[in-house]
Each structure stands twice: as C-alpha cells, then as structure tokens.
Design a protein around this motif. Structure first.
Motif, PDB file in Angstrom:
ATOM      1  N   MET A  75       0.804  -1.266   0.043  1.00 49.52           N
ATOM      2  CA  MET A  75      -0.101  -0.007   0.019  1.00 49.52           C
ATOM      3  C   MET A  75       0.830   1.154  -0.110  1.00 49.52           C
ATOM      4  N   GLY A  76       0.174   2.329  -0.605  1.00 47.46           N
ATOM      5  CA  GLY A  76       0.928   3.687  -0.736  1.00 47.46           C
ATOM      6  C   GLY A  76       1.073   4.251   0.642  1.00 47.46           C
ATOM      7  N   THR A  77       1.679   5.236   0.794  1.00 45.38           N
ATOM      8  CA  THR A  77       1.777   6.281   1.856  1.00 45.38           C
ATOM      9  C   THR A  77       0.597   7.113   1.937  1.00 45.38           C
ATOM     10  N   VAL A  78       0.294   7.275   3.163  1.00 49.53           N
ATOM     11  CA  VAL A  78      -0.974   8.263   3.615  1.00 49.53           C
ATOM     12  C   VAL A  78      -0.230   9.697   4.077  1.00 49.53           C
ATOM     13  N   ILE A  79      -0.572  10.788   3.419  1.00 50.38           N
ATOM     14  CA  ILE A  79       0.064  11.971   3.550  1.00 50.38           C
ATOM     15  C   ILE A  79      -1.063  12.888   4.106  1.00 50.38           C
ATOM     16  N   MET A  80      -0.976  13.688   5.123  1.00 46.76           N
ATOM     17  CA  MET A  80      -1.848  14.640   5.415  1.00 46.76           C
ATOM     18  C   MET A  80      -1.083  16.037   4.968  1.00 46.76           C
ATOM     19  N   HIS A  81      -1.937  16.717   4.013  1.00 44.87           N
ATOM     20  CA  HIS A  81      -1.418  17.821   3.274  1.00 44.87           C
ATOM     21  C   HIS A  81      -2.392  19.022   3.172  1.00 44.87           C
ATOM     22  N   ASN A  82      -1.745  20.141   3.137  1.00 45.69           N
ATOM     23  CA  ASN A  82      -2.506  21.480   2.825  1.00 45.69           C
ATOM     24  C   ASN A  82      -1.545  22.493   2.743  1.00 45.69           C
ATOM     25  N   VAL A  83      -2.270  23.699   2.268  1.00 41.02           N
ATOM     26  CA  VAL A  83      -1.483  25.075   2.409  1.00 41.02           C
ATOM     27  C   VAL A  83      -1.860  25.389   3.661  1.00 41.02           C
ATOM     28  N   VAL A  84      -0.835  26.253   4.508  1.00 44.05           N
ATOM     29  CA  VAL A  84      -1.389  26.908   5.797  1.00 44.05           C
ATOM     30  C   VAL A  84      -0.522  28.052   5.916  1.00 44.05           C
ATOM     31  N   SER A  85      -1.009  28.775   6.848  1.00 44.64           N
ATOM     32  CA  SER A  85      -0.385  30.051   7.414  1.00 44.64           C
ATOM     33  C   SER A  85       0.618  29.850   8.299  1.00 44.64           C
ATOM     34  N   VAL A  86       1.458  30.751   8.595  1.00 45.54           N
ATOM     35  CA  VAL A  86       2.604  30.499   9.567  1.00 45.54           C
ATOM     36  C   VAL A  86       2.126  30.100  10.836  1.00 45.54           C
ATOM     37  N   ASP A  87       0.864  30.835  11.408  1.00 46.18           N
ATOM     38  CA  ASP A  87       0.199  30.323  12.639  1.00 46.18           C
ATOM     39  C   ASP A  87      -0.678  29.301  12.474  1.00 46.18           C
ATOM     40  N   GLY A  88      -0.715  28.453  11.628  1.00 47.54           N
ATOM     41  CA  GLY A  88      -1.251  26.919  11.752  1.00 47.54           C
ATOM     42  C   GLY A  88      -2.762  27.131  10.973  1.00 47.54           C
ATOM     43  N   PHE A  89      -3.213  27.907  10.271  1.00 45.27           N
ATOM     44  CA  PHE A  89      -4.640  28.012   9.861  1.00 45.27           C
ATOM     45  C   PHE A  89      -4.712  27.501   8.390  1.00 45.27           C
ATOM     46  N   ILE A  90      -5.766  27.039   8.072  1.00 40.97           N
ATOM     47  CA  ILE A  90      -5.792  26.578   6.438  1.00 40.97           C
ATOM     48  C   ILE A  90      -7.202  27.444   5.838  1.00 40.97           C
ATOM     49  N   ALA A  91      -7.642  28.142   6.660  1.00 40.93           N
ATOM     50  CA  ALA A  91      -8.801  29.045   6.312  1.00 40.93           C
ATOM     51  C   ALA A  91      -9.181  30.141   7.406  1.00 40.93           C
ATOM     52  N   ASP A  92      -9.912  30.869   7.285  1.00 40.82           N
ATOM     53  CA  ASP A  92     -10.715  31.760   8.272  1.00 40.82           C
ATOM     54  C   ASP A  92     -11.892  31.068   8.782  1.00 40.82           C
ATOM     55  N   ALA A  93     -12.580  31.790   9.611  1.00 42.96           N
ATOM     56  CA  ALA A  93     -13.838  30.918  10.181  1.00 42.96           C
ATOM     57  C   ALA A  93     -14.902  30.831   9.378  1.00 42.96           C
ATOM     58  N   ASN A  94     -14.632  31.692   8.168  1.00 37.56           N
ATOM     59  CA  ASN A  94     -15.738  31.395   7.060  1.00 37.56           C
ATOM     60  C   ASN A  94     -15.467  30.591   5.933  1.00 37.56           C
ATOM     61  N   ASP A  95     -14.315  29.909   6.089  1.00 38.04           N
ATOM     62  CA  ASP A  95     -13.648  29.072   5.118  1.00 38.04           C
ATOM     63  C   ASP A  95     -13.036  29.700   3.907  1.00 38.04           C
ATOM     64  N   ASP A  96     -12.776  31.308   4.002  1.00 30.20           N
ATOM     65  CA  ASP A  96     -11.873  31.887   2.984  1.00 30.20           C
ATOM     66  C   ASP A  96     -10.357  31.590   3.303  1.00 30.20           C
ATOM     67  N   VAL A  97      -9.652  31.311   2.255  1.00 28.41           N
ATOM     68  CA  VAL A  97      -8.304  31.030   2.340  1.00 28.41           C
ATOM     69  C   VAL A  97      -7.616  32.297   2.049  1.00 28.41           C
ATOM     70  N   GLY A  98      -8.188  33.210   1.690  1.00 31.82           N
ATOM     71  CA  GLY A  98      -7.370  34.623   1.706  1.00 31.82           C
ATOM     72  C   GLY A  98      -6.210  34.408   0.658  1.00 31.82           C
ATOM     73  N   PRO A  99      -5.069  34.576   1.065  1.00 33.73           N
ATOM     74  CA  PRO A  99      -3.652  34.757   0.026  1.00 33.73           C
ATOM     75  C   PRO A  99      -3.195  33.542  -0.103  1.00 33.73           C
ATOM     76  N   LEU A 100      -3.513  32.597   1.031  1.00 34.37           N
ATOM     77  CA  LEU A 100      -3.073  31.205   1.012  1.00 34.37           C
ATOM     78  C   LEU A 100      -2.537  30.591  -0.238  1.00 34.37           C
ATOM     79  N   HIS A 101      -3.534  30.656  -1.384  1.00 33.18           N
ATOM     80  CA  HIS A 101      -3.092  29.876  -2.512  1.00 33.18           C
ATOM     81  C   HIS A 101      -2.741  30.834  -3.889  1.00 33.18           C
ATOM     82  N   GLU A 102      -2.380  31.845  -3.358  1.00 35.55           N
ATOM     83  CA  GLU A 102      -1.793  32.770  -4.408  1.00 35.55           C
ATOM     84  C   GLU A 102      -0.545  32.398  -5.098  1.00 35.55           C
ATOM     85  N   TRP A 103       0.330  31.625  -4.502  1.00 41.06           N
ATOM     86  CA  TRP A 103       1.570  30.866  -5.101  1.00 41.06           C
ATOM     87  C   TRP A 103       1.227  30.023  -6.200  1.00 41.06           C
TER      88      TRP A 103
END
Length: 203
Positions: free
Chosen positions: A1-29
């Motif tokens: 079986m393959g590897t299970v990887i937990m993955h996401n884009v994240v802010s430096v303080d550990g958030f993947i979106a704001d409280a309204n699920d807005d990712v803001g500038p996280l995905h601009e890159w």
C-alpha cells in the motif's frame, strides 16, 4: 500500500482558512508563477501556462508536480466537498476521491466520477488505500485530517507554509488533543511566497 500523507497549504500560525472558510492569500502562489503543474492529455509542460490554471515558480514546480503525480486518492471532508462542489468530478490530482460524510453523494452528481462517500474516517482511509494501490493517499488537513492523524493512520505530514498570519480560523490540525511527535523535516524547499515542508510521523 502507498503512503498516507496529510497535506494542505497553511498560514505560519497554523490555519488553513478563516472562520468563514476563506483561504485569503494562501493559494496565491499556486497561480503566480510561470510553470504549469498539471499536464493534460496531449499537452506538454511549458512556460506559457497552457493546459492548467495552476502555475508555480521554478523553485516549487518539480516538487509540486511529483507530489501531485504520486497521488492515487484524495480524502476530503464534506465541508470542502461542498465548498468546491467536488471540483465538478475532476480533482486536481489523483484518480479517486473519498469524501468523509454522514450524507450521501448528491443525487445525480457526476455519476461518472470515482467519488466515494464514507461515514467513518478509518473506513475512508482503508477505502482510499485500496483505490490508490501503490500510489499516495492525500488527506486534506482540518477536521478529517486531524481525525486520521490522531488515529495513527497518517504516515507523513506535508505543509505548504505561506507567510501570512490569520490569527484565528480553521486549524491545520483541527481540534486535535495532546502532543504528537514528528521526525525532523526530510524535505525543505523554499519557493516564492511559500515554504514546502514534509515530516514523517514518529511512531
């Protein structure tokens, strides 16, 4: 079986979106470089951006391409599925998607797509591994990823860290309890406005 990887884009303080699920500038890159990361049938990687809306810097391109190419199955929660409407049955990576949800697939929704709705995280990871075979299972971070991580079902943690501070919102590790050790990062790549990190989970 393959590897299970937990993955996401994240802010430096550990958030993947704001409280309204807005990712803001996280995905601009993902869209600000000149190197496409998805190759569609009959198209080649080039510097024009043809064939993909995802275009990253040269520093990130090789890593992101190889990471995405390795994925056989994506595991996601129902919130993300609803937010992106399951990418209309065409995920950015992998051939299969497993959605952790107590609600079934919407009636009539893209019947041709290999999307599977499972109401338990452990069963979802098992299903995803079977579908992926020797390829990687990528688990989206947040509540579902945290449940899989806490259950000992995750082999590696991958973070694309963006230099922005959210202050509050949806955490990468959800509401996980207690301390959990990772190994030293075995991959560190500095891109443009993003730092790619991978850690093996210490067992």
């Amino acid at each position: 079986m393959g590897t299970v990887i937990m993955h996401n884009v994240v802010s430096v303080d550990g958030f993947i979106a704001d409280a309204n699920d807005d990712v803001g500038p996280l995905h601009e890159w993902y869209f600000s470089g000149d190197h496409p990361i998805i190759e569609r049938a009959g198209e080649q990687y080039d510097h024009s951006g043809a064939g993909s809306g995802f275009r990253v810097s040269s520093a990130s391109a090789e890593y992101v391409r190889s990471m995405w190419a390795s994925i056989g199955t994506i595991v996601m929660g129902r919130t993300l599925f609803d937010l992106v409407n399951g990418w209309e049955g065409d995920p950015p990576a992998g051939d299969h998607v497993v959605v952790v949800s107590h609600r079934p697939k919407p009636e009539g929704w893209h019947p041709e797509a290999s999307y599977h709705f499972v109401d338990d995280v452990t069963a979802a990871i098992a299903k995803a591994k079977k579908l992926a075979g020797d390829r990687t299972v990528a688990v989206n971070a947040g509540d579902v990823g945290a449940q899989a991580f806490a259950a000992g079902l995750v082999d590696e943690v991958a973070m694309d860290v963006v230099p922005v501070v959210f202050g509050s919102g949806k955490r990468y590790f959800g509401a996980i309890d207690g301390q959990h050790l990772l190994e030293d990062p075995h991959l560190v790549i500095q891109g443009d406005r993003v730092l790619h990190l991978k850690f093996k989970v210490r067992t």
